[in-house]
Design a protein around this motif. Structure first.
Motif, PDB file in Angstrom:
ATOM      1  N   ASP A  63       0.844  -1.169   0.000  1.00 30.73           N
ATOM      2  CA  ASP A  63       0.000   0.000   0.000  1.00 30.73           C
ATOM      3  C   ASP A  63       0.891   1.234   0.000  1.00 30.73           C
ATOM      4  O   ASP A  63       1.481   1.573   1.016  1.00 30.73           O
ATOM      5  CB  ASP A  63      -0.887  -0.036   1.249  1.00 30.73           C
ATOM      6  CG  ASP A  63      -1.840   1.132   1.274  1.00 30.73           C
ATOM      7  OD1 ASP A  63      -1.852   1.882   0.280  1.00 30.73           O
ATOM      8  OD2 ASP A  63      -2.547   1.292   2.268  1.00 30.73           O
ATOM      9  N   LEU A  66       0.245   4.622   2.349  1.00 33.43           N
ATOM     10  CA  LEU A  66       0.655   4.777   3.749  1.00 33.43           C
ATOM     11  C   LEU A  66       1.969   5.528   3.892  1.00 33.43           C
ATOM     12  O   LEU A  66       2.023   6.503   4.645  1.00 33.43           O
ATOM     13  CB  LEU A  66       0.755   3.404   4.412  1.00 33.43           C
ATOM     14  CG  LEU A  66      -0.524   2.926   5.084  1.00 33.43           C
ATOM     15  CD1 LEU A  66      -0.298   1.576   5.702  1.00 33.43           C
ATOM     16  CD2 LEU A  66      -0.977   3.921   6.126  1.00 33.43           C
TER      17      LEU A  66
ATOM     18  N   SER C 188      -6.292   4.302   3.597  1.00 33.52           N
ATOM     19  CA  SER C 188      -5.072   5.058   3.311  1.00 33.52           C
ATOM     20  C   SER C 188      -5.200   5.780   1.982  1.00 33.52           C
ATOM     21  O   SER C 188      -4.791   6.934   1.841  1.00 33.52           O
ATOM     22  CB  SER C 188      -3.874   4.129   3.310  1.00 33.52           C
ATOM     23  OG  SER C 188      -4.056   3.119   2.368  1.00 33.52           O
ATOM     24  N   ARG C 243       0.475  -3.993  12.473  1.00 37.29           N
ATOM     25  CA  ARG C 243      -0.553  -3.294  11.719  1.00 37.29           C
ATOM     26  C   ARG C 243      -0.282  -1.806  11.769  1.00 37.29           C
ATOM     27  O   ARG C 243       0.475  -1.318  12.599  1.00 37.29           O
ATOM     28  CB  ARG C 243      -1.917  -3.603  12.324  1.00 37.29           C
ATOM     29  CG  ARG C 243      -2.452  -4.955  11.934  1.00 37.29           C
ATOM     30  CD  ARG C 243      -3.579  -5.351  12.842  1.00 37.29           C
ATOM     31  NE  ARG C 243      -3.094  -5.901  14.096  1.00 37.29           N
ATOM     32  CZ  ARG C 243      -3.748  -5.778  15.237  1.00 37.29           C
ATOM     33  NH1 ARG C 243      -4.849  -5.091  15.309  1.00 37.29           N
ATOM     34  NH2 ARG C 243      -3.269  -6.315  16.343  1.00 37.29           N
ATOM     35  N   SER C 244      -0.925  -1.107  10.867  1.00 37.77           N
ATOM     36  CA  SER C 244      -0.738   0.334  10.844  1.00 37.77           C
ATOM     37  C   SER C 244      -1.834   0.997  11.662  1.00 37.77           C
ATOM     38  O   SER C 244      -3.002   0.635  11.566  1.00 37.77           O
ATOM     39  CB  SER C 244      -0.781   0.834   9.413  1.00 37.77           C
ATOM     40  OG  SER C 244      -1.203   2.157   9.401  1.00 37.77           O
ATOM     41  N   GLU C 247      -4.517   2.803   9.450  1.00 35.92           N
ATOM     42  CA  GLU C 247      -5.473   1.845   8.892  1.00 35.92           C
ATOM     43  C   GLU C 247      -6.492   1.435   9.942  1.00 35.92           C
ATOM     44  O   GLU C 247      -7.678   1.442   9.698  1.00 35.92           O
ATOM     45  CB  GLU C 247      -4.782   0.554   8.493  1.00 35.92           C
ATOM     46  CG  GLU C 247      -4.000   0.437   7.279  1.00 35.92           C
ATOM     47  CD  GLU C 247      -4.651   0.423   5.957  1.00 35.92           C
ATOM     48  OE1 GLU C 247      -5.383  -0.517   5.685  1.00 35.92           O
ATOM     49  OE2 GLU C 247      -4.371   1.322   5.171  1.00 35.92           O
ATOM     50  N   THR C 251     -10.481   2.206   9.975  1.00 33.19           N
ATOM     51  CA  THR C 251     -11.437   1.135   9.723  1.00 33.19           C
ATOM     52  C   THR C 251     -12.107   0.685  11.002  1.00 33.19           C
ATOM     53  O   THR C 251     -12.959  -0.185  10.982  1.00 33.19           O
ATOM     54  CB  THR C 251     -10.762  -0.080   9.089  1.00 33.19           C
ATOM     55  OG1 THR C 251      -9.643  -0.428   9.895  1.00 33.19           O
ATOM     56  CG2 THR C 251     -10.319   0.206   7.675  1.00 33.19           C
TER      57      THR C 251
END
Lengths: 406, 538, 532
Positions: A63, A66, C188, C243-244, C247, C251
């Motif tokens: 992605d 980001l 994103s 994980r981000s 994000e 979500t």
């Protein structure tokens, strides 16, 4: 590779297979010492984080949005340091007054704060989720770990070898000082037009995108432009000691003046009495074209000698396209025709134009130029082979002809 | 350390410290690596034919049975990563203050201070110097790495450095890894919520620069011995804890501890089961780590309304656990369980005390005579939401698999004006989950239990175990905390006795500490498949 | 068959003309009808042809099309690979290439029928009605410019739509991705979009630079990277840990957050797209026929519109082809030095315009450009200008030194890719145990597990090393030669074979083989080609 293992077809084309680089086929788990496995397992989280960081640096995430968002956040942090004009005088006003006057400024500062906070928290979040995930997913096998390790190494190597990272390098103190010397006026002119924040922001953006594949591809494309190269070589000629002065083109009169080129070759006194053509014939008999001159003077007395010059002119060419060799050169390549005097190349005229001798006491010994075959080399003149191939971008050959002093 | 002191009297017998066996992987490791590499490179015939002949010329290679079994791919990768490890080791030891020479860490702090204070001037007049300097150090680093690549380290060295790096890295990250993902989210929301306040602070009190300076110094000196002690002392003040709680929204210790649902139950149980077994109050309760006595006042009998009212000790006691799921609506995002710092946590009991989420909820352990068993197979949603929602009589009162939005009561921003309908003015909501458990006596002499019952319970037990990946997770986390061997954010327990030695001979101490811990823990932490395989390898 | 169709239409035509003459003796109209009918006849004959004789015309098209995509760097290789003009290969190629058109043509059984009815109806309508705007329409239809000369042809229209169809998928992809962005399914990306929008609202003029930016960084750089991939390897990393925050927050993370449920059913999109791609001519025909039933007055308009539509689609198709040629050719590093130059020019202009945009007197700039442009396309000045440009170009071509200078603007001296190829020299055991006969040079090891050997075929290959050609797009390094791999045990182990090594040879009971290795080089991967 489907095309490589292709069978012979009607046209008689038969293709070999590629040598597939060695890959570990069997599992490593059974054959690795215990201690090593344990250490690697403990090292695994670091590897994962390193891998992720490198992915960000190289912009090869799945992605791409980001890293972009993070880049923007990074830039927004600089808003925190923007100063309002009146910051010093705040204490005189009430809070409301200050707010109403500086709403835009405060909003910007707030944005800066929030983005700093988001960045910090997302790194925290990432770290803590990595550990959480490692504990909650099933344990990695040694093969998994080694794969990640190899991937990290590959990326580190790429970063180490990035195209221009090698070229623009400050290797010692001298270059450091020279570079500073050049950059100082630039720095001050820049600061006339931009603020510190912009400067820092630009620097951050550049350093964050430098290793992205796009930026690297861009640099590589620029490197193809001749005038970029010229600029680079001009700049580097300032730093390197052996720069190429634009010397004048040598002609035969100049060549004869260079003492180091001359060889003393033993010969009888009578040479002066002889006719020119006869002397030449004898010389040619004594020293046939293939022989090496300096070796022959060993055991004869130096008093009876004659001066001989063996001209060795190097012709260089560069490839400009498919089968398109040309005398046009890059500045770093030196001269098309050159002769080595004391190991430093001097520019010389095209040998074809050198046939007429204007000096009186020098005569050509050989009638024709002896030209060697082309030797092929890569773009930096490292010898590769005697045949032209895709690797070879340059070639050189030797023109030989001798002359003697009568 | 383990060497017996010569001056010790003969009749005195002192216990030795357990010394971990130092991993020693083989005798002549350099040569063995070489041989491994040779094996590899001869396998590969990528054109470097001269090298092949070079390798052939040196014929005597000592092979150790253990190391020759190290696959060449692994040893090759390790060899490549070694220079980076050394670099990482250096920087980490500066950051964690574990360098033998502590001055490098102090110097770093000073440089940081200087940079922040004179940032404007530095960039304006020396920006290019910095950039060129960075380029220079980059190339120096590069050369250094290349040199290291050529020098042939032993596999021992590599493994040792890797260990060191891992430990220092864990130490560096210990304050972060303590936070769960949920905590970080909470931290973010709290900070954003409080950001206007911070802006005011930066405008009126400190300048941004100074805030940055303080933050940076705090982070850089986090692992320094002085900072550790200072934190420990400060943490003893309740005010500090409260301030930290309000600033971060994280309950880092001691604020809300002893009002949890489990404690309430525990009290109830204690009350019910009389004072027969009173001596074991502290045994292993989930939130009861610090072993402090909790106040009985926070508990009311209402909790036990579903309880079988018979106080007869022969019959099992039934108890309905109640959890409230709280959610807040964030504009643009929707309903999430991320709450503001000062308000209730995503999961609470009915007195708004924080509670673990159903996934993490484990039944408390009682002493040896009593045991909790679930009666319900899973948590069930109370469809009436404690009587607030009217249901037609045909519908079930509870549901084990409700929809994501079922049976919420919606409130406004401050948890007031409840309504069953969602509307734009509603920003919070909650619903009620219930699950019944019973307390069974498990006397060793109590063989009178009906066989049916035991079968049921065991069945449920197995189900429980299979249903809870959370247990693993917790184990894992505990293990990790132990290997860090450092109370992560200051907190509670007094371990001052051990600390001061750390700064003096930091590196050695760290490794020793950790390896002792490792000796205890590795069997549980490392991969089971790896363990079995390793035994095979020998 | 052909004759039959001809007769049929001739008969119709005759009646039409007769009637027409009776009712309205205008010359223009007769011409119009003539035109329409002939085009319809053309259409059916064309179709008949394609059905009967295969795809002769399209095949030549394909060849012409292919020539453009010859790669500058692989001249020799390409010559080798063009198949000789033997029949079966050509047929094969046709089958491969023309299949999309083939399906287009394969449908028409009902359409042919429909078409006939349509033609009858249309013509009858045309004849009986008196239309007020006829003159106007006729003018339009018979406009003497080049554009409108093209007769209507159902097949052209159909094939146009077929060609555009593939581009429509990108359109639908775009639609899909917009939906994804709006519904926060890719948070994103949505945030990125928001950031970009903010930026462009602040600096609206910069939107004009988006195409240039896209060309540089979305088209040119990827195609360069396609030709010269970096040595980044892909490792099969199974699990992605961590994980981000962004994000997860947007979500709602793994918790049960409320998700907006989109109303776009999965069935809606594909069906509409498939209709558009495959049956589009039918739709239009359907619609037009409906319209003609409803409002018979506009029948001529229909014909006119149809023709306009066809013209539009044709020009679209042409534009599309030109764009493809540009994006994959000049901007796609087909010719590396030209593309590099283009890249450089675009880059410079991008940054120059970035700097200039807010320092330009825009009204003045626009006024001058518009005036110069309009004057330049004035019918009298235009040919003069074109002539002038041609002369200039010729001058440049003749001027050798300038050409040379152009050549020396760009230098291509990247290190080519290196690989090693292997070939196995296989011997078969003779009568005595010491006698081995050379079988063949093969790219198969031909060990006992080899599939060919299990079929009891002799090993495939060529008799000498000279007969071996390098892998496609690669060339042998002239400075290296085939070399025997001395370490037989090594490569046996590497390939995990069950042979035993004997000097250079790897032996089994019946065969022995040794391995030859040689370096191959490749300057770049072949350039990207549009997907057809």
């Amino acid at each position: 590779m489907p095309d490589s293992s292709q069978r012979q077809n009607k046209n008689g084309i038969y293709r070999p297979r590629f040598v597939i680089p060695h890959t570990q086929k069997s599992s490593l788990t059974m054959i690795t010492p215990n201690e090593l496995t344990k250490t690697l397992f403990k090292f695994y989280p670091i590897l994962i984080m390193l891998e992720c960081t490198l992915n960000y640096a190289l912009w090869i995430n799945d992605d791409l949005c980001l890293p972009f968002i993070h880049l923007i956040l990074f830039c927004l942090i600089s808003e925190l340091f923007n100063k309002s004009n009146e910051e010093q005088t705040y204490l005189q006003y009430s809070i409301l007054e200050v707010l109403s006057k500086n709403i835009a400024f405060l909003f910007k500062r707030w944005i800066g704060l929030v983005s700093a906070c988001i960045l910090l928290c997302s790194s925290f979040y990432y770290i803590s989720t990595v550990y959480e995930d490692i504990n909650s997913y099933e344990k990695p096998t040694l093969d998994d770990i080694v794969i990640v390790l190899e991937s990290v190494l590959n990326k580190l190597e790429i970063i180490k070898n990035e195209s221009l990272g090698k070229r623009i390098r400050v290797s010692n103190f001298k270059t450091f000082v020279k570079l500073l010397f050049i950059l100082t006026p630039l720095q001050f002119t820049i600061f006339k037009y931009i603020s510190t924040t912009t400067y820092v922001t630009c620097f951050i953006i550049l350093s964050l995108i430098y290793y992205s594949i796009w930026f690297q591809a861009m640099l590589k494309l620029f490197w193809r432009m001749i005038f970029v190269r010229r600029m680079y070589y001009f700049a580097s000629s300032i730093f390197s000691n052996n720069n190429f002065p634009i010397g004048k083109t040598l002609c035969m009169e100049d060549v004869v003046k260079y003492e180091p080129l001359k060889f003393q070759v033993p010969f009888s006194k009578t040479i002066n009495l002889m006719e020119k053509s006869a002397a030449k014939e004898i010389l040619l008999k004594l020293y046939p074209i293939a022989s090496d001159l300096p070796k022959l003077k060993l055991d004869l007395s130096p008093s009876q000698s004659i001066n001989i010059i063996e001209l060795k002119i190097i012709e260089k060419q560069r490839r400009w396209g498919v089968d398109d060799w040309d005398n046009y050169m890059l500045p770093s390549d030196g001269y098309t025709f050159s002769i080595n005097v004391n190991d430093s190349p001097k520019k010389i005229e095209n040998p074809i134009h050198l046939n007429i001798l204007k000096t009186n006491d020098w005569e050509w010994l050989d009638d024709n130029w002896v030209i060697s075959d082309w030797c092929y080399s890569d773009s930096n003149w490292n010898y590769i082979g005697n045949y032209e191939s895709l690797e070879t971008y340059t070639r050189f050959r030797l023109w030989k002809k001798r002359l003697y002093q009568s | 350390m383990s060497e017996p002191d010569s001056k010790v009297k003969k009749d005195e017998v002192r216990a030795h410290f357990v010394e971990p066996s130092i991993p020693r992987i083989g005798g002549e490791t350099t040569k063995v690596i070489k041989s491994a590499l040779k094996k590899h490179s001869t396998l590969k015939i990528t054109g470097d034919r001269q090298k092949n002949t070079d390798y052939n010329s040196e014929s005597t290679v000592v092979s150790s049975p253990l190391l020759s079994s190290t696959p060449s791919t692994v040893s090759k990768s390790l060899l490549k990563i070694y220079p980076y490890l050394i670099l990482a080791d250096f920087f980490l030891s500066v950051l964690t203050w574990t360098n033998e020479n502590i001055w490098s860490s102090i110097l770093t702090v000073l440089i940081y201070t200087f940079t922040v204070l004179y940032f404007q001037i530095i960039t304006r007049y020396f920006g290019h110097v910095v950039i060129v300097g960075l380029l220079w150090s980059y190339s120096l680093l590069d050369e250094h790495i290349e040199e290291r690549m050529i020098s042939k380290p032993t596999l021992d060295d590599i493994v040792h450095t890797m260990d060191k790096v891992t430990k220092k890295f864990d130490l560096l990250l210990s304050p972060i890894t303590l936070l769960s993902a949920q905590d970080v989210k909470r931290l973010l929301f709290t900070t954003i919520f409080l950001s206007p306040l911070y802006i005011c602070i930066t405008v009126f009190i400190f300048s941004t620069k100074n805030v940055f300076l303080l933050m940076g110094i705090y982070m850089l000196t986090y692992q320094s011995p002085w900072a550790k002690i200072a934190r420990r002392i400060l943490w003893k003040f309740k005010v500090v804890r409260l301030m930290v709680f309000y600033a971060t929204g994280l309950d880092l210790g001691g604020i809300n501890n002893h009002q949890g649902i489990l404690d309430a139950v525990h009290n109830q149980v204690k009350k019910l089961s009389n004072s027969n077994y009173n001596s074991t109050a502290n045994s292993g309760m989930g939130l009861d780590r610090n072993g402090k006595q909790y106040t009985q006042s926070s508990f009311s009998d209402r909790n036990g309304k579903a309880t079988d009212s018979s106080h007869d000790s022969e019959k099992p006691i039934r108890f309905t656990y109640v959890l409230y799921e709280n959610q807040r609506r964030w504009i643009g995002i929707g309903w999430t369980s991320s709450m503001l710092s000062y308000e209730r946590t995503p999961w609470t009991d009915e007195f708004l005390n924080p509670a673990p989420s159903p996934d993490e909820f484990t039944l408390p352990e009682e002493d040896s005579h009593l045991k909790w068993k679930w009666i319900d197979k899973s948590w069930r949603l109370d469809m009436t939401n404690d009587g607030a929602i009217q249901l037609s009589s045909s519908k079930p009162r509870t549901s084990a698999s409700p929809t994501a939005d079922a049976s919420f009561i919606y409130y406004d921003n401050t948890w007031k004006k409840p309504s069953t309908q969602d509307s734009f003015s509603k920003y919070t909501r909650r619903r009620r989950w219930v699950r019944t458990a019973e307390l069974i006596k498990t006397h060793s002499d109590d063989m009178m239990m009906p066989s049916e019952n035991t079968i049921n319970t065991t069945a449920e037990e197995t189900e429980l175990e299979s249903n809870s990946p959370v247990n693993d997770k917790e184990n894992g986390k505990k293990v990790r905390n132990v290997t860090i061997n450092e109370e992560p954010i200051i907190m509670g327990e007094d371990k001052v006795t051990k600390q001061p030695s750390k700064s003096n001979d930091g590196k050695k101490d760290v490794s020793n500490d950790d390896s002792t811990k490792n000796a205890d823990n590795t069997p549980s932490s490392s991969n089971p498949t790896l363990n079995t395989s390793n035994s095979d390898a020998d | 068959m052909l004759r039959y169709i001809g007769q049929k239409y001739e008969a119709i035509l005759a009646t039409i003309i007769e009637k027409e003459i009776d009712e309205n003796p205008s010359n223009a109209k007769r011409e119009l009808i003539n035109n329409i009918t002939t085009s319809l006849i053309d259409a059916s004959i064309e179709k008949y042809k394609t059905n009967k004789y295969g795809h002769v015309s399209t095949a030549t098209d394909v060849n012409e099309y292919d020539k453009f995509w010859n790669d500058q760097n692989f001249k020799q290789e390409f010559e080798q690979d063009t198949p000789p003009l033997s029949e079966n290969i050509e047929v094969e190629m046709n089958e491969e290439r023309v299949s999309p058109i083939d399906t287009q043509v394969a449908i028409p059984k009902p359409r042919e029928h429909f078409l006939d009815i349509f033609v009858d109806k249309l013509i009858s309508k045309l004849v009986t009605e008196r239309l007020p705007e006829r003159e106007q329409l006729a003018d339009r239809i018979l406009l003497p410019t080049d554009n409108y000369q093209q007769p209507i042809s159902a097949t052209t229209l159909g094939s146009n739509f077929g060609k555009l169809g593939s581009n429509l998928t990108t359109l639908f992809d775009l639609q899909e991705s917009i939906i994804r962005l709006i519904t926060w399914r890719a948070p994103s990306a949505t945030i990125t979009l928001l950031i970009l929008l903010t930026f462009f609202i602040n600096y609206p003029l910069l939107t004009l630079l988006i195409p240039l930016f896209n060309l540089l960084f979305r088209n040119m750089i990827p195609s360069y990277l396609h030709r010269h991939p970096s040595n980044l390897k892909k490792y099969p990393i199974k699990i992605i840990y961590g994980r981000s925050l962004i994000e997860d927050v947007t979500t709602g993370g793994p918790s049960n957050a409320w998700h907006p449920k989109s109303d776009f059913g999965k069935n809606d999109l594909p069906s509409s797209s498939s209709e558009a791609t495959y049956d589009s001519p039918n739709i239009i025909n359907d619609r037009t026929s409906q319209v003609s039933v409803q409002n018979s007055n506009s029948s001529v308009e229909i014909v006119a519109n149809l023709r306009d539509l066809q013209n539009v689609t044709s020009s679209l198709v042409k534009l599309n082809e030109e764009l493809e040629k540009f994006f994959y050719g000049l901007a796609g590093f087909k010719d590396e030095s030209q593309s590099t130059l283009l890249f450089f020019i675009c880059f410079i202009s991008l940054f120059a315009s970035l700097g200039l945009f807010y320092n330009i007197n825009w009204p003045m700039f626009l006024i001058t450009t518009i005036w110069t442009f309009m004057i330049a396309i004035h019918p009298k000045i235009k040919p003069l200008l074109i002539n002038f440009i041609k002369i200039m170009l010729n001058k440049k071509k003749n001027n050798n030194t300038k050409n040379r200078r152009f050549k020396h603007l760009v230098i291509l001296d990247e290190q080519p890719e290196e690989q090693y190829v292997e070939i196995f020299e296989i011997y078969k055991k003779g009568i005595t145990s010491y006698q081995w006969n050379l079988c063949v040079f093969s790219n198969q090891i031909y060990d006992p597990d080899d599939t060919v050997r299990k079929l009891e075929d002799p090993p495939h290959g060529v008799p000498t090393l000279e007969d071996i050609t390098p892998p496609r797009t690669w060339t042998f390094d002239e400075n290296s030669n085939w070399e025997i791999d001395k370490d037989a045990a090594g490569w046996i182990k590497e390939n995990e074979l069950t042979l035993f090594a004997n000097n250079d040879f790897a032996m089994d009971e019946e065969y022995k083989r040794r391995r030859w290795v040689r370096k191959v080089l490749r300057y770049a991967k072949p350039a990207r080609k549009p997907q057809t």
